[in-house]
Design an enzyme around this catalytic site. Sequence first.
Site, short mmCIF file in Angstrom:
data_model
loop_
_atom_site.label_atom_id
_atom_site.label_comp_id
_atom_site.label_asym_id
_atom_site.label_seq_id
_atom_site.Cartn_x
_atom_site.Cartn_y
_atom_site.Cartn_z
CD GLU A 194 -27.72 -16.04 10.05
OE1 GLU A 194 -26.87 -15.64 10.85
OE2 GLU A 194 -28.65 -16.81 10.37
CG HIS A 232 -23.36 -17.38 29.18
ND1 HIS A 232 -23.73 -18.02 30.31
CD2 HIS A 232 -24.06 -16.24 29.13
CE1 HIS A 232 -24.63 -17.29 30.93
NE2 HIS A 232 -24.85 -16.20 30.23
CG ASP A 266 -23.59 -17.55 11.18
OD1 ASP A 266 -22.60 -18.25 11.48
OD2 ASP A 266 -24.52 -17.31 11.96
CB CYS A 324 -28.21 -7.67 12.38
SG CYS A 324 -28.74 -9.27 11.79
C1 PEP Z 1 -24.72 -13.14 12.00
O1 PEP Z 1 -24.50 -14.33 11.76
O2 PEP Z 1 -24.18 -12.20 11.39
C2 PEP Z 1 -25.63 -12.76 13.09
C3 PEP Z 1 -25.97 -11.51 13.27
O3 PEP Z 1 -26.06 -13.74 13.92
P1 PEP Z 1 -25.15 -14.39 15.07
O4 PEP Z 1 -23.90 -13.59 15.21
O5 PEP Z 1 -25.97 -14.39 16.30
O6 PEP Z 1 -24.91 -15.76 14.52
MG MG Z 2 -25.80 -15.86 12.57
#
Ligand code: PEP
Ligand code: MG
Length: 761
Positions: free
Chosen positions: A605, A363, A629, A676
């Site tokens: 992911e 956080h 991920d 992303c």
């Molecule tokens: C990812 O896993 O690349 C992603 C964008 O999600 P987070 O970083 O929130 O797990």
């Molecule tokens: Mg992720």
Amino acid sequence: MLTLLQHIVQDVVAAPTFQDALRVIVSEVREALGTEVCSVYLMTADRQNYLFAANEGLNPDVVGRATISVDEGLVGLVGRRAEPINLEDASQHPRYHHMPEIGEEPFNAFLGVPIIHHRQVLGVLVVQQRDKRRFDESEEAFLITLSVQLATIVAHADAVGGIRALTDANFAAGDLKFQGLAGAPGIAIGTAVVMHPVASLDAVPDKQVDNVVVELIVFDRAIGSVRDDIRRVSEQFAESLPREELALFDVYLHMLDDDALTGDVRARIRRGEWAQGALKNVIREHLRRFEQMEDPYLRERATDVEDLGLRVLAYLQDMSAHKTHFPKDTILVGEEITPSMLTNIPADALKGLVSVGGSVNSHVAILAHALDIPAVMGAIDLPIYQTDGQSLIVDGFYGEVYTNPSEALTAEYETLRSEEHDFAEELNELRDLPCITQDGWRVLLWVNIGLTGDISRSLDRGAEGIGLFRTEVPFITQDRFPTEEEQRRLYREHMEAFEPRPVTMRTLDIGGDKALPYFPITEENPFLGWRGIRVTLDHPEIFLVQVRAMLKANEGLEGVLRIMLPMISSMTEVEEATRLIEQAYQEVLEEGFNVKDPLIGVMVEVPSAVYQSRELARRVDFLAVGSNDLTQYMLAVDRNNPRVAELYQDGHPAVLRALREVARNTHAERKGLGICGELAGTPIGAVLCMAMGYQVLSMNATNLPKVKWVLRNVKRTDARRMLARVLKMETAEEIQRYMEDQLVEAGLGRVVPSYHGRVDV
Ligand code: PEP
Ligand code: MG
């Protein structure tokens, strides 16, 4: 054996200085193995020699002075082979090298084991004996086990300049680099202020003070307050508690009156320690003594001493809490920085943040991002309690912290910081320009968002949409699940701000390292456990409420609502989630809301989703790769573990090939394709993804202008040529080097850190 090992390690850890720790090692090992000689040789900074760092049984005068070459003698051989050497008669060995200068007599029995940390030989631990005898297997095993445990201590000492200090008492360690994780981007240069959770003895920093008298008064007042408390509680319980329990209060009072404890603390304060540090050290000494006692009753007393210490500490901290001074260039440092700690600091004084614990998803890291404060998380080797008041450099781009930086290093980082600043100003001009390559290929640059504060930063930097709304963030900041209406309002705020741009809402992605305080999930292996879509499919009531809130928030807006599903590992999950979304949609329509059908997408992911990307793409409107991920699951490397951070490579050939596979399959189905993860926000990642045909790159707002600048200055045809080369390469390092060279050649060296002057110390 185990107890003996534990005792030695405990004593070593408790030693006040590294030099004392080495003395403890040689003396206790010699005693434990009943040998005549025990020595520790440590690798010098130039890696050419071993320093004769500690010894019992040979000439004490040359300890800390004599050195031997790494190629010399049996010690050198142990180091070079990186394995133990156990000889009955060392003098017969061809590598035997008699060293009279260290007082070596013709010892015969020799056992040397290397001290190795992270594959690097840091030193050699040796026992020797005059008699011809072979150390037996259990002795060898004992020494190896010990050496493995000592390696971390030696490595740590080395990192803070402890080995240099053995030969040079005036050596002040500077420019020491500690690796952590990039928590929030940017460079901060400032003064460390160590924050410690209330009443934790371990978290009290060591500090020297000038005003001894004040510390003595503060200490005596704290003792007085604890004494009053204990008396009061004792009287309060006089009727209800049995006599034996009440006697405990007397024991406490007695300990407070006893000079053994308080007298030691006062003595330390008189030597210049601040009251909290003196208390911590005395309590630790007492604890150690008690814990070593064989009598279980006396061992139990250790708990009482600790409890008492904490009570006194609580008063001491209360007295000093209001006095914490935050310089105007504060870098907050702590074992575990919590968001509440940030609230104590004047906003314009906080320049950086370093947390030993926590991950990039913590956080506080998310908060640091939102506040634009450079942050390093997971700096596990940083000796935080020695950094209080020291100068620090925080490199939030690379997750590095430098303590006590030299003028030269500070100057270099200042230049880097101002270059970053100037570059960012220049990039402002691109804000309203589209992201089009030199040969006319259009890419959409969207943002990853989590806190309301991100909205204006994102729009200021020219975001064309939200590619990932991490909806778990507002869930984490609450103390219960937010209601449908609360969620609707929050989502609406974002959608209105971004109108008419598209907004991608990810359904709740908790589990892994993201826990809700009011919905704890305790698992052995949380990243492979109940995470993301798995949790929400098991709790449709949470999922449905969230989707309904998303749909309602979008009512009457032009901006397209895209709902995205995290952690999908099978088609069944997509089927079920789409069915629930359809149900929510019908319900909301029935309630009279005029809502549009949302687009539905799946995050890729996990490896299974890569191999089923064709079917997935057929089933939904778009795919978005979560490369953070995906990298962790493909390479089996925990994304938050600093120990394996070097192995976490989102530019790994296997990851890039997976990205291309997803791109091909999604294109074949003519569906939307985005990425992303952090990779999308790096210049190299962005160029390669653009070349693969990713239409949407979604990233942190901070990175967006730089990525736009790079993409506007390359041709897609060149990028595709680079991609073709890269996909034939075997390692991430090779790919990185090649791409950096390409960017430099294209005149884009400003985004290549090693090129535009980043220093490697
Ligand atoms: C990812 O896993 O690349 C992603 C964008 O999600 P987070 O970083 O929130 O797990
Ligand atoms: Mg992720």
